[in-house]
Write a protein that holds these residues in place. Structure first.
Motif, short mmCIF file in Angstrom:
data_model
loop_
_atom_site.label_atom_id
_atom_site.label_comp_id
_atom_site.label_asym_id
_atom_site.label_seq_id
_atom_site.Cartn_x
_atom_site.Cartn_y
_atom_site.Cartn_z
N GLU A 73 -7.50 0.50 4.36
CA GLU A 73 -6.91 -0.72 3.80
C GLU A 73 -6.71 -0.51 2.31
OE1 GLU A 73 -5.03 -3.29 4.10
OE2 GLU A 73 -6.38 -4.76 5.02
N ASN A 137 -9.49 -8.78 8.33
CA ASN A 137 -8.45 -7.97 7.71
C ASN A 137 -7.69 -8.87 6.74
OD1 ASN A 137 -9.17 -5.83 9.30
ND2 ASN A 137 -7.30 -5.80 10.53
N SER A 162 -11.38 -6.79 4.23
CA SER A 162 -11.03 -5.38 4.37
C SER A 162 -10.59 -4.74 3.06
CB SER A 162 -9.95 -5.19 5.44
OG SER A 162 -8.79 -5.95 5.13
N SER A 163 -9.91 -5.49 2.19
CA SER A 163 -9.45 -4.89 0.93
C SER A 163 -10.61 -4.49 0.02
CB SER A 163 -8.52 -5.86 0.19
OG SER A 163 -9.22 -7.00 -0.26
N LYS A 168 -10.00 -1.23 7.69
CA LYS A 168 -9.67 -2.47 8.39
C LYS A 168 -9.84 -2.30 9.89
CE LYS A 168 -4.73 -1.26 8.21
NZ LYS A 168 -3.42 -1.63 7.62
#
Length: 242
Positions: A73, A137, A162-163, A168
């Protein structure tokens, strides 16, 4: 399911009903190209949208080639900054990058609201002594303000976006990060989500119990321990708490 100690929840389509469309040039990319222009980066709506797509593709390919994860991700702040740099604007504040992200989200969102009873359900689980984790996500730069606006931000014991982690769903490594943080055996964890591919399949492979919320009315019901027709939190609460 009354031996469940930790509950993992997906976010979009599970707790938040959302519909977004990032394609519309007039509604999304025209205001964004004005914002870029205010900071000295001249784009047309078409060229900005294309540059955005290309930069995402480039960064995702590089992360997959050089990083440890099957499904990496990226962070959109880096994408937005690169789009400024392509036009010779080298120094852009984090605040400006956050503004770009929130504008992209706001202009592309048709619906963003809680499913009825979502907050109350999470609070009930925590009041009963269950730990509640988010496993989403998402991009923190717009998901955090979105969750705060809807009153979700303080409903979890731990939030996985997720970032923040560079990986992810359905990558099993993302689930393993959450399991490690929980310190709970997989069989005493429950993953609740609305995606057969992203939520149900990887969770089951790792030994978690699963609850599928069919908020999208999927054609084929996935393998799961508990099936709910839509965001049926009452059925989920009864299954776990009795």
């Amino acid at each position: 399911m009354q031996n469940i100690d930790t509950l993992f929840f997906d976010l979009y389509g599970t707790l938040i009903c959302i519909h977004t469309d990032e394609e519309d040039l007039d509604r999304v990319w025209k205001p964004l190209c004005y914002l870029y222009g205010y900071h000295g980066a001249a784009y047309t709506p078409e060229s900005l949208r294309e540059a955005y797509r290309q930069e995402i593709t480039r960064r995702e390919a590089n992360a997959k080639e050089t990083g440890p994860y099957q499904l990496p991700e990226i962070q959109l702040e880096g994408v937005f900054g690169a789009l400024f740099a392509q036009k010779g604007v080298k120094r852009v504040s984090r605040q400006t990058l956050a503004q770009v992200g929130m504008m992209l989200r706001a202009c592309s969102t048709d619906v963003s609201e809680l499913y009825p009873g979502a907050v109350e359900m999470l609070k009930t689980f925590r009041a009963a002594g269950k730990r509640v984790f988010l496993l989403s996500n998402a991009q923190r730069l717009f998901t955090e303000p979105e969750m705060k606006r809807l009153g979700l931000w303080k409903c979890f014991d731990k939030i996985f976006i997720s970032s923040d982690w560079g990986v992810k769903k359905p990558d099993p490594a993302y689930f393993q990060l959450a399991l490690d943080a929980a310190g709970t055996p997989p069989e005493r964890c429950l993953m609740t989500g609305n995606s057969p591919q992203d939520d149900m399949e990887p969770a089951r492979r790792l030994g978690l119990r699963t609850c599928f919320l069919d908020t999208d009315q999927v054609k084929d019901r996935p393998a799961c321990d508990l099936y709910c027709d839509g965001a049926d939190y009452a059925t989920l609460l009864h299954a776990v708490l009795g």
